[in-house]
Design a protein around this motif. Sequence first.
Motif, PDB file in Angstrom:
ATOM      1  N   VAL A   8       4.401   3.630  36.892  1.00  0.00           N
ATOM      2  CA  VAL A   8       4.486   4.222  35.552  1.00  0.00           C
ATOM      3  C   VAL A   8       4.875   5.693  35.651  1.00  0.00           C
ATOM      4  N   ARG A   9       4.345   6.386  36.647  1.00  0.00           N
ATOM      5  CA  ARG A   9       4.683   7.795  36.823  1.00  0.00           C
ATOM      6  C   ARG A   9       6.154   7.987  37.192  1.00  0.00           C
ATOM      7  N   TYR A  10       6.647   7.123  38.064  1.00  0.00           N
ATOM      8  CA  TYR A  10       8.070   7.187  38.406  1.00  0.00           C
ATOM      9  C   TYR A  10       8.928   6.928  37.173  1.00  0.00           C
ATOM     10  N   LEU A  11       8.534   5.960  36.368  1.00  0.00           N
ATOM     11  CA  LEU A  11       9.272   5.649  35.144  1.00  0.00           C
ATOM     12  C   LEU A  11       9.244   6.829  34.190  1.00  0.00           C
ATOM     13  N   LEU A  12       8.105   7.472  34.090  1.00  0.00           N
ATOM     14  CA  LEU A  12       7.974   8.635  33.212  1.00  0.00           C
ATOM     15  C   LEU A  12       8.874   9.773  33.681  1.00  0.00           C
ATOM     16  N   VAL A  13       8.922   9.980  34.987  1.00  0.00           N
ATOM     17  CA  VAL A  13       9.817  11.000  35.539  1.00  0.00           C
ATOM     18  C   VAL A  13      11.263  10.694  35.161  1.00  0.00           C
ATOM     19  N   ALA A  14      11.659   9.440  35.330  1.00  0.00           N
ATOM     20  CA  ALA A  14      13.036   9.052  35.050  1.00  0.00           C
ATOM     21  C   ALA A  14      13.394   9.259  33.582  1.00  0.00           C
ATOM     22  N   VAL A  15      12.525   8.828  32.685  1.00  0.00           N
ATOM     23  CA  VAL A  15      12.804   8.914  31.249  1.00  0.00           C
ATOM     24  C   VAL A  15      12.827  10.370  30.780  1.00  0.00           C
ATOM     25  N   LEU A  16      11.812  11.140  31.157  1.00  0.00           N
ATOM     26  CA  LEU A  16      11.738  12.534  30.722  1.00  0.00           C
ATOM     27  C   LEU A  16      12.883  13.366  31.307  1.00  0.00           C
ATOM     28  N   ALA A  17      13.231  13.091  32.559  1.00  0.00           N
ATOM     29  CA  ALA A  17      14.339  13.815  33.183  1.00  0.00           C
ATOM     30  C   ALA A  17      15.658  13.474  32.496  1.00  0.00           C
ATOM     31  N   TYR A  18      15.851  12.220  32.156  1.00  0.00           N
ATOM     32  CA  TYR A  18      17.071  11.832  31.443  1.00  0.00           C
ATOM     33  C   TYR A  18      17.168  12.561  30.109  1.00  0.00           C
ATOM     34  N   LEU A  19      16.064  12.619  29.369  1.00  0.00           N
ATOM     35  CA  LEU A  19      16.060  13.298  28.072  1.00  0.00           C
ATOM     36  C   LEU A  19      16.330  14.794  28.232  1.00  0.00           C
ATOM     37  N   LEU A  20      15.803  15.389  29.292  1.00  0.00           N
ATOM     38  CA  LEU A  20      16.126  16.780  29.584  1.00  0.00           C
ATOM     39  C   LEU A  20      17.624  16.941  29.825  1.00  0.00           C
ATOM     40  N   GLY A  21      18.188  16.012  30.576  1.00  0.00           N
ATOM     41  CA  GLY A  21      19.613  16.071  30.881  1.00  0.00           C
ATOM     42  C   GLY A  21      20.481  15.964  29.650  1.00  0.00           C
ATOM     43  N   CYS A  22      19.994  15.260  28.631  1.00  0.00           N
ATOM     44  CA  CYS A  22      20.754  15.094  27.394  1.00  0.00           C
ATOM     45  C   CYS A  22      20.914  16.396  26.627  1.00  0.00           C
ATOM     46  N   CYS A  23      20.107  17.402  26.978  1.00  0.00           N
ATOM     47  CA  CYS A  23      20.232  18.729  26.363  1.00  0.00           C
ATOM     48  C   CYS A  23      21.397  19.460  27.031  1.00  0.00           C
TER      49      CYS A  23
END
Length: 201
Positions: A3-18
């Motif tokens: 779950v932590r790895y998934l959270l890293v992936a999702v939050l990092a992707y959203l950061l990248g969208c900025c």
Amino acid sequence: MAVRYLLVAVLAYLLGCCNGAIITSKLFLNEDVRTHGSGNAGLTNFQRSYGGWLTLVVIGVDVVKAVLACLLGRWLVGSDSAMMLGGMCVIIGHMFPVFFGFRGGKGILSGAAVAATMDWRILAIILVVFLVAVVSTRYVSLGSCLAAAVYPFGFLWRFWGDWATVAMAALVAAGAIFMHRANIARLLQGTERKLSFHSKR
């Protein structure tokens, strides 16, 4: 842990969208950088289209988000592979931002920031390759592609045995080269635009 790895992936992707170039052009100029020049939402096209101090804002946004994504992996999981997962996903978000119709940049600047966060010596290697290529040819795209080509080898050197991290670095490099496919075609045709510090505004 998954779950932590998934959270890293999702939050990092959203950061990248900025995306720095898109946000800066819309916020300060009431325009979309993708309607100018090459149509790419990256630093080079922004500098060519607008130039000026706003270029530093673009650099700041795209560097900071990449560093934060890697640190997010360290904070939530605490491993090199988690840091690189954050780095890879922030670059994917930069290239294919969900907030902006999946039309983003090519990830070179953010990829360099990821390398610097993982190990500054990797950045030093790719920066030397990039600068030598650009100074000698004035083709930013060629320098970017060559830097991307050596990118995974830098990680192979510094993270030998951590094959997940090396594999993600290779994926980042492949993605950057793929995003430059039109530039590569123009380089082969001799029609690629050379670096110039002149801007339209």
